[in-house]
Design a protein around this motif. Structure first.
Motif, short mmCIF file in Angstrom:
data_model
loop_
_atom_site.label_atom_id
_atom_site.label_comp_id
_atom_site.label_asym_id
_atom_site.label_seq_id
_atom_site.Cartn_x
_atom_site.Cartn_y
_atom_site.Cartn_z
N GLN A 1 25.37 46.72 37.50
CA GLN A 1 26.37 45.62 37.52
C GLN A 1 27.72 46.43 38.09
O GLN A 1 27.99 47.33 37.61
CB GLN A 1 26.78 44.80 36.22
CG GLN A 1 25.54 43.79 36.11
CD GLN A 1 25.81 42.78 36.81
OE1 GLN A 1 26.88 42.48 37.54
NE2 GLN A 1 24.58 42.00 37.02
N VAL A 2 28.17 45.61 38.92
CA VAL A 2 29.71 46.04 39.49
C VAL A 2 30.73 44.96 39.19
O VAL A 2 30.55 44.04 39.94
CB VAL A 2 29.65 46.32 40.77
CG1 VAL A 2 30.90 46.93 41.34
CG2 VAL A 2 28.50 47.41 41.24
N PRO A 3 31.30 45.01 37.98
CA PRO A 3 32.28 43.80 37.84
C PRO A 3 33.26 43.64 38.83
O PRO A 3 33.80 44.83 39.29
CB PRO A 3 32.92 44.09 36.62
CG PRO A 3 32.03 45.04 35.78
CD PRO A 3 31.41 45.95 37.04
N ALA A 23 39.53 43.65 42.37
CA ALA A 23 39.42 44.93 41.70
C ALA A 23 38.08 45.15 41.12
O ALA A 23 37.41 44.36 40.60
CB ALA A 23 40.61 44.96 40.70
N ALA A 24 37.67 46.47 41.34
CA ALA A 24 36.38 46.80 40.71
C ALA A 24 36.55 47.99 39.63
O ALA A 24 37.54 48.73 39.74
CB ALA A 24 35.54 47.42 41.83
N SER A 25 35.69 48.01 38.81
CA SER A 25 35.83 49.21 37.80
C SER A 25 34.65 50.10 37.99
O SER A 25 34.83 51.31 37.41
CB SER A 25 35.47 48.30 36.54
OG SER A 25 34.45 47.63 36.25
N THR A 78 40.12 49.02 44.96
CA THR A 78 40.57 47.35 45.31
C THR A 78 40.37 47.00 46.79
O THR A 78 40.65 48.08 47.58
CB THR A 78 41.85 47.23 44.98
OG1 THR A 78 42.08 47.61 43.43
CG2 THR A 78 42.55 45.69 45.43
N VAL A 79 39.94 45.99 47.15
CA VAL A 79 39.67 45.58 48.58
C VAL A 79 40.83 44.19 48.69
O VAL A 79 40.76 43.61 47.72
CB VAL A 79 38.35 44.94 48.92
CG1 VAL A 79 37.48 43.99 47.88
CG2 VAL A 79 38.41 44.90 50.16
#
Length: 124
Positions: A1-3, A23-25, A78-79
């Protein structure tokens, strides 16, 4: 998983601007293609823009070309989606999406991970 966590949505008048963030963790974020999609009430989810893993390549839907800009900061994982000259027809829930391949397509089926969405409402 990619939150993935979107932010930056809101209510704006036609002609105004908003900047969405996603934002991704996941530590491998920098290798993923990222995209924005949107879904208006009663309509199917539609492609908005995509960016490759290092930001060198982007692609836009005709409906937003010249008004929206997708970008990314891999250091911040972040995108972004800068939206200018907004129109009432841009009103939708905007979703961030990620694909573990470095470059991806325009179909929602191309993307493996999705955020929860952020509402953008443009008043006339």
């Amino acid at each position: 998983q990619v939150p993935l966590i979107e932010s930056g949505g809101g209510l704006v008048q036609a002609g105004g601007s908003l900047r969405l963030s996603c934002a991704a963790s996941e530590r491998t974020f920098s290798t993923y293609a990222m995209a924005w999609f949107r879904q208006a009430p009663g309509k199917e989810r539609e492609f908005v823009a995509t960016i490759n893993w290092n930001g060198a390549m982007t692609y836009y839907a005709d409906s937003v070309k010249g008004r929206f800009t997708i970008s990314r900061d891999n250091g911040r994982k972040t995108v972004y989606l800068q939206m200018n000259s907004l129109k009432p027809e841009d009103t939708a829930v905007y979703y961030c999406a990620a694909d573990s391949h470095g470059w991806s397509g325009t179909s929602h089926r191309d993307y493996e991970y999705w955020g929860q969405g952020t509402q953008v409402t443009v008043s006339s």
